[in-house]
Structures are given as structure tokens and as C-alpha cells.
Scaffold this motif. Structure first.
Motif, short mmCIF file in Angstrom:
data_model
loop_
_atom_site.label_atom_id
_atom_site.label_comp_id
_atom_site.label_asym_id
_atom_site.label_seq_id
_atom_site.Cartn_x
_atom_site.Cartn_y
_atom_site.Cartn_z
N GLN A 25 0.83 -1.21 0.00
CA GLN A 25 0.00 0.00 0.00
C GLN A 25 0.87 1.26 0.00
OE1 GLN A 25 -3.31 0.47 -0.11
NE2 GLN A 25 -3.98 -1.67 0.00
N MET A 26 2.00 1.22 0.69
CA MET A 26 2.88 2.38 0.72
C MET A 26 3.51 2.61 -0.64
SD MET A 26 6.06 3.25 3.33
CE MET A 26 7.15 2.05 2.55
N GLU A 27 3.83 1.55 -1.37
CA GLU A 27 4.41 1.69 -2.70
C GLU A 27 3.45 2.40 -3.64
OE1 GLU A 27 5.58 -2.09 -4.10
OE2 GLU A 27 7.17 -2.40 -2.58
N TYR A 28 2.15 2.15 -3.44
CA TYR A 28 1.15 2.80 -4.29
C TYR A 28 0.68 4.13 -3.72
CZ TYR A 28 0.73 -1.42 -7.10
OH TYR A 28 0.99 -2.48 -7.95
N GLY A 29 1.31 4.56 -2.61
CA GLY A 29 0.97 5.85 -2.04
C GLY A 29 -0.30 5.86 -1.24
N GLN A 49 -9.86 -0.82 1.17
CA GLN A 49 -10.77 0.14 0.51
C GLN A 49 -10.62 1.54 1.09
OE1 GLN A 49 -14.64 -1.56 1.14
NE2 GLN A 49 -14.27 -3.33 -0.20
N SER A 50 -9.55 1.70 1.93
CA SER A 50 -9.27 3.01 2.56
C SER A 50 -10.40 3.46 3.47
CB SER A 50 -8.99 4.07 1.49
OG SER A 50 -7.88 3.69 0.71
N SER A 51 -11.17 2.50 3.99
CA SER A 51 -12.26 2.84 4.90
C SER A 51 -11.91 2.52 6.36
CB SER A 51 -13.54 2.09 4.51
OG SER A 51 -13.93 2.44 3.19
N SER A 52 -10.69 2.05 6.57
CA SER A 52 -10.25 1.71 7.92
C SER A 52 -8.78 2.08 8.06
CB SER A 52 -10.45 0.21 8.19
OG SER A 52 -9.94 -0.15 9.45
N THR A 53 -8.34 2.29 9.30
CA THR A 53 -6.95 2.65 9.54
C THR A 53 -6.11 1.41 9.87
OG1 THR A 53 -7.25 3.00 11.91
CG2 THR A 53 -7.73 4.86 10.45
N TYR A 54 -4.79 1.55 9.73
CA TYR A 54 -3.90 0.43 10.04
C TYR A 54 -3.96 0.06 11.52
CZ TYR A 54 -0.61 3.82 12.04
OH TYR A 54 -0.01 4.79 12.80
N SER A 101 4.68 5.46 6.08
CA SER A 101 5.71 4.58 6.65
C SER A 101 5.36 4.18 8.09
CB SER A 101 7.06 5.29 6.63
OG SER A 101 7.02 6.50 7.39
N THR A 102 4.61 5.02 8.78
CA THR A 102 4.24 4.69 10.16
C THR A 102 3.37 3.45 10.23
OG1 THR A 102 2.41 6.28 9.96
CG2 THR A 102 4.46 7.06 10.99
N SER A 103 2.49 3.27 9.25
CA SER A 103 1.64 2.08 9.26
C SER A 103 2.47 0.82 9.02
CB SER A 103 0.55 2.21 8.20
OG SER A 103 1.12 2.32 6.90
N VAL A 104 3.46 0.94 8.11
CA VAL A 104 4.35 -0.21 7.86
C VAL A 104 5.15 -0.54 9.11
CG1 VAL A 104 6.26 -1.06 6.47
CG2 VAL A 104 4.48 0.36 5.41
N GLN A 105 5.66 0.49 9.78
CA GLN A 105 6.44 0.27 11.00
C GLN A 105 5.60 -0.38 12.10
OE1 GLN A 105 7.74 4.24 11.74
NE2 GLN A 105 9.37 4.20 10.16
N SER A 106 4.36 0.06 12.24
CA SER A 106 3.48 -0.53 13.26
C SER A 106 3.18 -1.99 12.95
CB SER A 106 2.17 0.27 13.34
OG SER A 106 2.41 1.59 13.75
N ALA A 107 2.96 -2.29 11.65
CA ALA A 107 2.71 -3.68 11.27
C ALA A 107 3.94 -4.55 11.49
CB ALA A 107 2.28 -3.73 9.80
N GLU A 108 5.12 -4.00 11.20
CA GLU A 108 6.36 -4.74 11.43
C GLU A 108 6.57 -5.01 12.92
OE1 GLU A 108 11.17 -4.42 10.40
OE2 GLU A 108 9.79 -2.74 9.97
#
Length: 459
Positions: free
Chosen positions: A206-210, A414-419, A214-221
Motif C-alpha cells: 500500500q505504501m508503494e502505491y501511495g 478500501q481506505s475505509s479503515s486505519t492500520y 511509513s508509520t503504518s508499515v512500521q506498526s505492522a512490522e
């Protein structure tokens, strides 16, 4: 003094003082047993019914073949149980000695002397070949009380062995079920690790497609590594539990072959029969009562010391009577002694007082063991009911959380929820599943603890 006169004097003393308290037999005193178990639901004082569960053989309770094999190995190899068996053997030897105390002791002590006076005189030769006996006549029950006390000590050691066996069986079962719980939790964490990894990959995409920062990726990691940490901790607990179980088996630390948590089946129909029934089922409670009985006979033995002690010592010897008779002839003699304590510097009174105080202590210990047993039954019953109720609620909770994880992931794409909603939903599901497995184990453990509390495992 003639032997008959000694016996007459002793019997006269016996008739004057009386001996009812010296020849008494232990009878169970009154003890609090009513209302020692609370009903886990209605909070009633006791449970009704017959205590069948505690009487079941352990193979009928623990039906898992691998668990049965472990229990059998522990019963064969556990050092505590082996030592308990040796304690029984020692108690049997002491009882055998106390029984033989009623018989006379026999001693064969031949002697011979050669005396020589001057070089021109013939040596004088004397010899005696005696068999001496000594018999303590138990007029006032001293030997009887000692024998009875030894009998109680033997029963107590037998009870101790049963208590060790019951405790060993239940400890093996609890550790076995702990391993099954950890295996299931490890499987849940492994599955969740894959799910969090997918979430991490999804957010990187999702970050690659904008569409994500980066914070969502870091939280998932971070969530992925958190699950990995839990997995490492569970693997450590599995090793430690296997080591503890190996120690109970009397073997070096090793891996333990086992089944699965979902395939376990234990009895769930418990009937009460709590109260006096506990006295006959619980080996440790019965051992406390046998300690009380032993103290009872110790009091009798202490009282008997105030009365005369009669000893008869016959001797038969073949002797030449210092060379006066040659060849030798048979010499017979009987000596009777009657010893009546008069002034013993307070030792007899102090000994009786100590024996009476020890009896009171033993009674208090016995009473407390009964109350403790009732408390253990109450705790096991309430733990079982609580775990059963929580397990039903957790099933509903997990069903809801699984749907929540699916929906939040779909809404995130669908961009209707947050990470944060995605990560929180996954963590909540993991915690709920871990807790559910914990309650499944608690339910099994409460059954094992109830079986122990009711005195099971003796067969």
C-alpha cells in the motif's frame, strides 16, 4: 523373694490403681466436618451425593494412552515414591520388634577360667555354659502401648506412600496438560505470525502505491515481531515443562511424546460425598489421624511408667561350679525383680505432660487437614465451573473477533479503515485465542485438582 510373691504384689498394685486408662483403645474424637465444602453455584454448605469420582482408578480418569504411559513410568522410577516404600519397610521392622518385646530374650554366654597357683600345683579349671532369659511382664500395658503406637506409625507410613502416589499422578497429569496447552498456544501464535506477516506485506504494498504511510508499515512490522517474541517465550516454557516432567519420571531432561489438547476427555460428572467421606479417601488426612492415634498410645505408655515394672530372669547353666563338681551338673535359678518409681526428679510427670500436649497438637493438625481438604475441593469445583462458563463466552468472543479481523482488513484495502484498527483487531483475536486455551487448561487442571482433593489415585 519368691516369684509367686512378686507376682501377687504386682497384681495387688494393679488392682489398687486401676488400669482402664492404660489399656484403652483409640477411638476417633469429635471433629468438625459439617459444611466444609461450599457448593460452587448455590453457595450451599455441602454437596449431596456419593463421592464416586475420588474412588475411580486413575486409569479411568486419565484415558490418554501417552499420559498413562508417563504415569506408569513415574510410579516405577520416582525417587520420592521409592523412598516412601522404604519408609513402610522400616515401620514394619519397628512393628515386628515391638511385637517380639512380649517374648523373653535369650542369651548364651559361656565362660571358662584356668587358675594356677605355684609350679607344683595342678591348674584349677572352671566353666559355665549358661542360657539366661529376661522377660518383662507387661502388667501395666507399656509394651502394648508401644506396639499399638508402632502399628499406627506403620499405617501412617502407608498413608504417606498413597499420598505421595496421588500427588505424583496428579502432578504428572498437570504437567502433561500444560504441555498440551503450550502446544496449542504455539500453534495459535504461529498462525497469527503468518497473519501479521501478511498484514505487514500488504501495508508495504500500500505504501508503494501511495495509499499508506511509513508509520503504518512500521506498526505492522512491530506487531509481527511482538508475535515472534511470544512464540519464543512459549518454546522456552515448553522446554522447561518437559524438563520438570522428566524429573518426575526419574529420567534425564528429554522431549515428551504427547497428544493434543482437543482430544482430551476427562469425567465431568462430579458428585459430592464430602465430609466424613474425606477422612477415608484422603490418605494425607488419614495419616494425620494415625499420628493422633499414635500420640494416644504414647500417652498410655507415659502413664504406664508410673507403675511397677516386673522382670523375671531365669537362668539355666551347665557348670562344674569352679571345679568343685566334676563332671559338671545342671544349675537352675530364677530371679524376679519389681521396680516401683518413687522419685524421678519430675521426669515421669513431664513426659506425660509432653505426650498429652503432643496429642493436642496432633488433633489440631488433623482438624486443620480436614478443613484444608474441604477448601481444596471447594476451590477445584469453583475453578471448574468458572473455566467452563468463561470458555463458552470466549467461543462467542472469538467468533466475533475473527469477523472483525476480516472486515477491518477488507475496509483497509478500501481506505475505509486505519492500520491501527487492523493491528488492534489482530492483537485482540490473538489474546482471546490464547486466553481460551488457558481456560481449557484450567478446566482440565481443576478436574485433576478435584481428583486429588477427593483422595483419588490410590488404585
Amino acid at each position: 523373694m519368691k516369684k509367686t510373691n512378686i507376682i501377687i504384689i504386682a497384681l495387688a498394685a494393679l488392682s489398687l490403681t486401676g488400669c482402664k486408662s492404660l489399656y484403652g483403645t483409640y477411638e476417633r474424637p469429635e471433629v468438625k466436618t459439617e459444611g466444609i465444602v461450599r457448593d460452587p453455584v448455590d453457595d450451599k454448605a455441602t454437596l449431596e451425593g456419593t463421592n464416586d469420582f475420588g474412588n475411580l482408578p486413575w486409569r479411568s480418569v486419565f484415558t490418554d494412552p501417552q499420559l498413562q504411559a508417563l504415569i506408569e513410568k513415574a510410579l516405577d522410577n520416582n525417587p520420592d515414591l521409592l523412598n516412601a516404600a522404604l519408609n513402610i519397610d522400616m515401620a514394619e521392622q519397628q512393628l515386628r520388634t515391638s511385637k517380639l518385646a512380649f517374648l523373653p530374650s535369650l542369651v548364651f554366654a559361656p565362660t571358662g577360667t584356668i587358675s594356677h597357683f605355684g609350679s607344683h600345683m595342678e591348674a584349677s579349671k572352671a566353666y559355665t555354659l549358661p542360657i539366661a532369659a529376661s522377660w518383662d511382664v507387661d502388667l501395666f500395658g507399656k509394651l502394648r502401648s508401644e506396639k499399638k503406637a508402632a502399628q499406627m506409625a506403620l499405617i501412617q507410613s502407608q498413608d504417606y506412600k498413597v499420598a505421595v502416589q496421588t500427588n505424583l499422578i496428579c502432578n504428572v497429569a498437570n504437567l502433561y496438560y500444560t504441555l498440551l496447552m503450550l502446544d496449542r498456544q504455539n500453534q495459535i501464535v504461529t498462525d497469527m505470525s503468518g497473519l501479521t506477516k501478511n498484514t505487514w506485506d500488504m501495508m508495504k504494498l500500500q505504501m508503494e502505491y501511495g495509499r499508506a504511510r511509513s508509520t503504518s508499515v512500521q506498526s505492522a512490522e512491530a506487531a509481527y515481531y511482538s508475535v515472534q517474541t511470544q512464540a519464543a517465550d512459549i518454546r522456552r516454557q515448553i522446554r522447561e515443562t518437559e524438563n520438570a516432567l522428566s524429573l518426575l519420571l526419574g529420567e534425564p531432561a528429554q522431549g515428551i511424546a504427547r497428544g493434543t489438547l482437543d482430544n482430551q476427555s476427562l469425567p465431568t460428572n462430579f458428585s459430592g460425598g464430602i465430609g466424613v467421606q474425606l477422612l477415608s479417601n484422603r490418605a494425607d488426612v488419614h495419616a494425620k489421624e494415625m499420628a493422633l492415634a499414635q500420640c494416644f498410645y504414647n500417652i498410655q505408655e507415659a502413664r504406664s511408667r508410673f507403675y511397677p515394672a516386673l522382670n523375671i530372669s531365669p537362668t539355666g547353666a551347665w557348670t562344674n561350679n569352679n571345679g568343685l563338681v566334676n563332671p559338671g551338673k545342671l544349675l537352675l535359678s530364677v530371679v524376679g525383680s519389681l521396680t516401683q518409681p518413687i522419685f524421678m526428679r519430675g521426669q515421669l510427670k513431664a513426659g506425660l505432660r509432653v505426650a498429652e500436649d503432643q496429642y493436642k497438637q496432633a488433633y489440631n493438625n488433623w482438624q486443620n487437614s480436614i478443613l484444608s481438604a474441604g477448601s481444596e475441593v471447594s476451590n477445584a469445583l469453583v475453578a471448574y465451573n468458572s473455566a467452563d462458563e468463561k470458555n463458552r463466552l470466549q467461543k462467542q468472543q472469538i467468533d466475533v473477533l475473527k469477523k472483525n479481523v476480516e472486515h477491518t482488513q477488507m475496509l483497509y484495502t478500501q481506505s475505509s479503515s486505519t492500520y491501527l484498527e487492523v493491528i488492534t483487531a489482530q492483537q485482540s483475536l490473538l489474546n482471546a485465542e490464547i486466553s481460551q486455551v488457558q481456560e481449557q487448561f484450567t478446566k482440565l487442571q481443576s478436574i485433576v485438582n478435584l481428583y486429588y482433593a477427593l483422595g483419588g489415585g490410590s488404585k
